[in-house]
Design a protein around this motif. Structure first.
Motif, short mmCIF file in Angstrom:
data_model
loop_
_atom_site.label_atom_id
_atom_site.label_comp_id
_atom_site.label_asym_id
_atom_site.label_seq_id
_atom_site.Cartn_x
_atom_site.Cartn_y
_atom_site.Cartn_z
N PRO A 119 0.84 -1.19 0.00
CA PRO A 119 0.00 0.00 0.00
C PRO A 119 0.88 1.25 0.00
O PRO A 119 1.88 1.31 0.73
CB PRO A 119 -0.82 -0.12 1.29
N CYS A 120 0.51 2.22 -0.81
CA CYS A 120 1.35 3.40 -1.00
C CYS A 120 1.06 4.51 0.00
O CYS A 120 1.77 5.51 0.04
CB CYS A 120 1.20 3.93 -2.42
N SER A 121 0.03 4.34 0.81
CA SER A 121 -0.33 5.39 1.76
C SER A 121 -1.15 4.80 2.89
O SER A 121 -1.65 3.66 2.81
CB SER A 121 -1.16 6.48 1.06
N ALA A 122 -1.33 5.60 3.94
CA ALA A 122 -2.17 5.18 5.06
C ALA A 122 -3.60 4.95 4.59
O ALA A 122 -4.27 4.01 5.05
CB ALA A 122 -2.14 6.24 6.16
N GLU A 123 -4.06 5.76 3.67
CA GLU A 123 -5.44 5.62 3.17
C GLU A 123 -5.64 4.29 2.46
O GLU A 123 -6.65 3.60 2.66
CB GLU A 123 -5.77 6.77 2.22
N VAL A 124 -4.67 3.89 1.64
CA VAL A 124 -4.79 2.62 0.92
C VAL A 124 -4.73 1.45 1.90
O VAL A 124 -5.51 0.49 1.79
CB VAL A 124 -3.68 2.50 -0.15
N LEU A 125 -3.81 1.51 2.86
CA LEU A 125 -3.72 0.45 3.85
C LEU A 125 -5.01 0.36 4.67
O LEU A 125 -5.53 -0.74 4.92
CB LEU A 125 -2.53 0.70 4.77
N ARG A 126 -5.55 1.50 5.05
CA ARG A 126 -6.81 1.53 5.81
C ARG A 126 -7.94 0.89 5.02
O ARG A 126 -8.77 0.15 5.56
CB ARG A 126 -7.16 2.97 6.19
N THR A 127 -7.96 1.13 3.72
CA THR A 127 -9.00 0.55 2.86
C THR A 127 -8.86 -0.97 2.79
O THR A 127 -9.86 -1.70 2.84
CB THR A 127 -8.92 1.16 1.44
N PHE A 128 -7.63 -1.45 2.69
CA PHE A 128 -7.40 -2.91 2.70
C PHE A 128 -7.90 -3.51 4.00
O PHE A 128 -8.62 -4.53 4.01
CB PHE A 128 -5.91 -3.21 2.50
N LEU A 129 -7.53 -2.92 5.13
CA LEU A 129 -7.95 -3.43 6.43
C LEU A 129 -9.47 -3.38 6.57
O LEU A 129 -10.09 -4.31 7.12
CB LEU A 129 -7.29 -2.61 7.54
N GLN A 130 -10.07 -2.32 6.07
CA GLN A 130 -11.53 -2.17 6.12
C GLN A 130 -12.22 -3.32 5.39
O GLN A 130 -13.22 -3.88 5.87
CB GLN A 130 -11.94 -0.83 5.51
N GLU A 131 -11.68 -3.68 4.24
CA GLU A 131 -12.26 -4.76 3.45
C GLU A 131 -12.24 -6.08 4.23
O GLU A 131 -13.21 -6.84 4.21
CB GLU A 131 -11.51 -4.92 2.13
N VAL A 132 -11.13 -6.35 4.91
CA VAL A 132 -11.03 -7.60 5.67
C VAL A 132 -11.96 -7.55 6.88
O VAL A 132 -12.71 -8.50 7.14
CB VAL A 132 -9.58 -7.86 6.13
N ALA A 133 -11.93 -6.45 7.60
CA ALA A 133 -12.76 -6.33 8.81
C ALA A 133 -14.25 -6.43 8.49
O ALA A 133 -15.03 -6.94 9.31
CB ALA A 133 -12.47 -5.01 9.51
N SER A 134 -14.65 -5.98 7.31
CA SER A 134 -16.08 -5.91 6.98
C SER A 134 -16.75 -7.28 6.91
O SER A 134 -17.97 -7.38 7.07
CB SER A 134 -16.26 -5.18 5.64
N VAL A 135 -15.98 -8.34 6.67
CA VAL A 135 -16.60 -9.67 6.54
C VAL A 135 -16.69 -10.39 7.88
O VAL A 135 -17.29 -11.47 7.97
CB VAL A 135 -15.84 -10.55 5.52
N ALA A 136 -16.11 -9.79 8.94
CA ALA A 136 -16.20 -10.37 10.28
C ALA A 136 -16.47 -9.25 11.28
O ALA A 136 -15.68 -9.00 12.20
CB ALA A 136 -14.93 -11.12 10.63
N PRO A 137 -17.59 -8.54 11.13
CA PRO A 137 -17.83 -7.33 11.93
C PRO A 137 -18.04 -7.59 13.40
O PRO A 137 -17.95 -6.65 14.21
CB PRO A 137 -19.09 -6.74 11.29
N LEU A 155 3.11 5.43 8.84
CA LEU A 155 2.98 5.73 10.26
C LEU A 155 1.64 5.23 10.77
O LEU A 155 0.60 5.49 10.17
CB LEU A 155 3.10 7.23 10.50
N VAL A 156 1.68 4.51 11.89
CA VAL A 156 0.43 3.96 12.43
C VAL A 156 -0.49 5.09 12.87
O VAL A 156 -1.71 5.00 12.71
CB VAL A 156 0.73 2.99 13.58
N ARG A 157 0.07 6.16 13.39
CA ARG A 157 -0.78 7.29 13.79
C ARG A 157 -1.58 7.83 12.62
O ARG A 157 -2.76 8.19 12.77
CB ARG A 157 0.09 8.40 14.39
N ASP A 158 -0.99 7.85 11.42
CA ASP A 158 -1.73 8.29 10.24
C ASP A 158 -2.83 7.30 9.89
O ASP A 158 -3.95 7.68 9.51
CB ASP A 158 -0.79 8.45 9.05
N LEU A 159 -2.53 6.03 10.04
CA LEU A 159 -3.52 4.99 9.76
C LEU A 159 -4.73 5.10 10.69
O LEU A 159 -5.87 4.86 10.28
CB LEU A 159 -2.88 3.61 9.92
N LEU A 160 -4.48 5.50 11.94
CA LEU A 160 -5.55 5.53 12.95
C LEU A 160 -6.53 6.69 12.78
O LEU A 160 -7.60 6.68 13.37
CB LEU A 160 -4.94 5.62 14.35
#
Length: 307
Positions: A119-137, A155-160
């Motif tokens: 992932p090239c940015s915090a936003e892209v990484l967040r989107t990937f994580l969102q996709e995984v989390a969405s199937v096991a809410p 940076l994890v702070r940016d991801l959060l």
């Protein structure tokens, strides 16, 4: 479905090794005794399954399902929490493992960043994580940050930033990085229901000073009882005692690193110390000689003679 209400993940969490037989196939017969060993000998009551220590990226999806199911089944009623790492290079595989973790009633899931196509940015990484989390809410969701392995230095702070809006089940981070400024900013930003668990065993005391809620690591498989003492001393304000234990741990790891200390060595060391037969690692990680592991085990016993 809203995420289930669960108690925060705190204290020591052992990142478990995956038991294999001499032919390199998973060996479920060791898991029950392994759980008992962690509880009875190390005082460790939560586990992080199929992570880096568990050789997850060297296992098939089916193997990871089989292992997750067995760990959950055998830890039920014995351990506080079983967190299943479901991160993969493939989004589809990660989703499949997340759904399975919900089906077997794991206590939470964690996801590492993909590291082939990064992932090239915090936003892209967040989107990937969102996709995984969405199937096991219904499952508490944790991000597993380990930049030395993934090469992903977001940076994890940016991801959060506003992560709870896109991942309502978000409950924290396994932070296996050395950037304590980033870690501190995460803790400062955190919400009461989040847990920040530090993953670099050799400098846990620094993370505790920054506000870590606990720790996840491989060494807690075999020196967890001593690190429980470290954390207890820190909580009581006995910094001198906590520092003494941390320095001993650093001496142990420094000794091991000079000899060579990769996953294969660490796995064999656990076998030597615990008496459990964990088997070899899977290629490309190479097995370790008994003599190599025994020399580190002897150093451990000298540093922690009551072990």
């Amino acid at each position: 479905m809203d995420p289930v209400a669960v108690k925060n993940l705190t204290g020591l969490v052992a990142a478990t090794f995956t038991p294999l037989n001499p032919q390199g196939e998973i060996n479920l017969s060791v898991i029950g005794p392994y759980i008992d060993y962690l509880i009875e000998k190390q005082g460790v009551n939560s586990i992080f399954v199929n992570g880096t220590t568990g050789e997850s990226m060297s296992l098939s999806v089916e193997e990871r399902k089989t292992l997750a199911n067995d760990w959950c089944k055998k830890a039920k009623g014995k351990m506080d929490q079983v967190i299943i790492h479901v991160g993969c290079m493939s989004l589809k595989d990660s989703k499949e493992l997340a759904v399975h973790a919900a089906q077997i009633r794991a206590d939470g899931i964690a996801v590492i960043s993909p590291s082939f196509f990064k992932p090239c940015s915090a936003e892209v990484l967040r989107t990937f994580l969102q996709e995984v989390a969405s199937v096991a809410p219904s499952l508490p969701f944790y991000y597993y940050h380990i930049p030395a392995i993934t090469g992903v230095n977001v940076l994890v702070r940016d991801l959060l930033e506003d992560i709870e809006k896109v991942i309502p089940s978000f409950r924290g981070v396994k932070f296996s990085g050395s950037d304590l400024m980033d870690f501190g900013r995460c803790v400062s930003y955190g919400q009461p229901q989040w847990s920040f668990l530090y993953g670099m065993d050799e400098q846990l005391i620094a993370a505790l000073a920054m506000g870590a809620n606990g720790a996840v690591g491989s060494t807690y498989n075999y020196i967890g009882s001593h690190i429980n003492e470290l954390m207890s001393a820190f909580e009581k304000g006995d910094i001198a005692k906590a520092r003494t234990i941390q320095f001993k741990m650093q001496e142990l790891l420094s000794f091991a690193m000079k000899l060579g200390f990769d996953l294969g060595v660490n796995k064999q060391l656990m076998s030597v110390v615990s008496g459990l037969c964990l088997g070899p690692p899977r290629l490309p990680v190479m097995p370790c000689s008994d003599a190599h592991a025994l020399s580190i085990a002897e150093k451990l016993r000298r540093l922690f003679p009551e072990h």
